[in-house]
Design an enzyme around this catalytic site. Structure first.
Site, short mmCIF file in Angstrom:
data_model
loop_
_atom_site.label_atom_id
_atom_site.label_comp_id
_atom_site.label_asym_id
_atom_site.label_seq_id
_atom_site.Cartn_x
_atom_site.Cartn_y
_atom_site.Cartn_z
CG LEU A 1 -2.15 -0.80 1.32
CD1 LEU A 1 -2.89 -0.49 2.61
CD2 LEU A 1 -3.05 -0.55 0.12
CG ASP A 2 0.79 4.43 -2.97
OD1 ASP A 2 1.70 3.67 -3.32
OD2 ASP A 2 0.09 5.08 -3.78
NE ARG A 3 5.43 8.66 2.99
CZ ARG A 3 5.11 9.78 3.61
NH1 ARG A 3 4.94 9.80 4.91
NH2 ARG A 3 4.97 10.90 2.94
#
Length: 362
Positions: free
Chosen positions: A145-147
C-alpha cells in the site's frame, strides 16, 4: 550455453531494527581493483563514508569477517553491510495485527507508514516494525500500500511461501474494497465502472491517463453523502495500476480529500507533520489461502476522520500527532472548496532498495 548465476549465501549479519543488511554482489567485469573502489563508485555517499565503514570493520564477507579496504574485487563474490539509516520521525499511529497464523500476518496499516523500506523510510515502515515487534525476521510483504493510504496489508511468514500469496494478487484472486471521502457531485451517476489507460513514469510523482487500451478498471459506488458537500465512497479496484483509485476519482471530478498529488501536486511539508492524511482506506481483503485452503474475510477497524470528525482535522492549530496513538481517526486536506490546503508529505523518489511487488498499491 548461458552461465548460471551464482546463488547468494545467507547473510552473515543479523537484521537491525527489522531491516536487512545491504548485500552487494561484486561485478564480473569492471575497472575496480578493490572492493572499496567498487563501493565508492556504486554508492554516492562519498569516499570518506565508505572508508569509515571499512575502518570500523562494518563491511563483511560471507564468513562474517571484516573485509579490508584493499581486498581485491573478486567477480561474483558478495559483501554485506548495514547502511546508516536516515533520521526518521516516528509515525505516532498504531500498527495493529488483525489476523495471524503460521503462514501469514495481516496488519492494519496507518496513514504515513510505508509498507516496506525504501528511500528515506527505513525503520518507520510496516515491515520493519512487524519484524521487530513480532520477532519474525523473515517476514515479507506479499503486496504494498502507498505510504499515505491506510488499511490492510498481507505479509508472509515463510519466504518459500511468499510467491504463492503474491500470485493471488497478480492473478486478481484477492477481492479488495477501499473506502474514500471526497466531494459529492449530485449530477454524477453512480455506481459506475471507470476504465482507462494509466501510465506511471519512473521519477515522476504522478500517474496519468492516456489514450489506448484500458489497463485500469475501478468500480465507484456512493455510500452516503451529507449537506456539507462531502460523500463517502466504496472503491473496488479490478486492476492494480499505481495510484489507480486516486487517478480515477480525480478524473471523475471527485479528488480524494488529503491527496497531495491529484488533481495538483502540492509542496512537501516538514517531517513530523501528520495532519490531514489522504482519506483513502483499504477496508477489506477477501481471498482463499493458497497454502491452507481457508477462506479469509478481513476488515480494517479504522475510520476516516473527514467523515467522523471533520472539525477536528480541519483545525489549523491542531498539533501534529496529537491524540495519535490509539486513535484510528485520520485527517485530510481540502478539495473542491470544501477543505483547506493539504499538509501531507510527498514520498521522495527512491534509489536502490528494491520495492515489494507493486500490486494494487493505491
Amino acid at each position: 550455453m548461458s552461465r548460471r548465476r551464482r546463488t547468494a549465501p545467507p547473510s552473515p549479519l543479523p537484521q537491525r531494527d527489522g531491516v536487512d543488511p545491504v548485500r552487494v554482489r561484486l561485478p564480473g567485469t569492471g575497472r575496480w581493483a578493490t572492493v572499496r573502489d567498487h563501493l565508492v563508485a556504486r554508492f554516492p555517499v562519498g569516499s570518506d563514508v565508505v572508508d569509515g565503514m571499512f575502518d570500523a570493520g562494518l563491511v563483511v564477507g560471507a564468513d562474517g569477517r571484516p573485509v579490508p579496504a584493499d581486498a581485491p574485487c573478486v567477480p561474483g563474490s558478495f559483501v554485506w553491510f548495514h547502511r546508516e539509516p536516515p533520521a526518521e520521525v516516528p509515525v505516532p499511529f498504531p500498527l495493529e495485527v488483525v489476523y495471524r497464523d503460521e503462514h501469514i500476518v495481516v496488519a492494519d496499516k496507518p496513514h504515513f507508514l510505508a509498507t516496506t523500506p525504501r528511500g528515506s523510510h527505513v525503520t518507520q515502515t510496516a515491515l520493519a516494525r512487524l519484524r521487530h515487534e513480532l520477532g519474525i525476521p523473515l517476514l515479507g510483504a506479499a503486496h504494498r500500500l502507498d505510504r499515505l493510504t491506510a488499511g490492510l496489508v498481507l505479509f508472509t511468514v515463510r519466504p518459500e511461501e511468499r510467491g504463492a500469496y503474491q500470485t493471488l494478487f497478480r492473478d486478481r484472486l484477492v477481492h479488495k474494497e477501499y473506502e474514500a471521502v471526497a466531494p459529492h457531485d449530485p449530477a454524477l451517476v453512480l455506481p459506475r465502472t471507470v476504465r482507462s489507460r494509466i501510465v506511471k513514469e519512473r521519477g515522476v510523482l504522478t500517474a496519468r491517463e492516456v489514450g489506448g487500451e484500458p489497463n485500469a478498471v475501478s468500480r465507484v459506488e456512493l455510500l452516503e453523502h451529507r449537506a456539507d458537500g462531502l460523500a463517502r465512497y466504496r472503491l473496488v479496484p479490478g486492476t492494480g495500476q499505481t495510484h489507480q483509485l486516486r487517478v480515477h476519482m480525480s478524473a471523475l471530478g471527485l479528488p480524494i480529500l488529503g491527496d497531495p498529488l491529484y488533481p495538483e501536486v502540492t509542496g512537501p511539508v516538514p517531517a513530523g507533520d501528520f495532519r490531514r492524511p489522504l482519506q483513502l482506506l483499504a477496508r477489506s481483503l477477501e481471498f482463499t489461502d493458497p497454502v491452507t485452503g481457508a477462506r479469509h474475510r478481513l476488515h480494517s477497524g479504522r475510520t476516516l476522520a473527514a467523515w467522523t470528525s471533520y472539525g477536528d482535522w480541519a483545525a489549523e492549530d491542531r498539533v501534529a500527532g496529537d491524540r495519535a496513538v490509539g486513535d484510528h481517526a485520520t485527517g485530510v486536506r481540502a478539495s473542491d472548496d470544501r477543505v483547506t490546503e493539504a499538509r501531507t508529505a510527498v514520498d521522495r523518489t527512491v534509489a536502490r532498495r528494491p520495492p515489494a511487488p507493486r500490486t494494487c498499491g493505491q
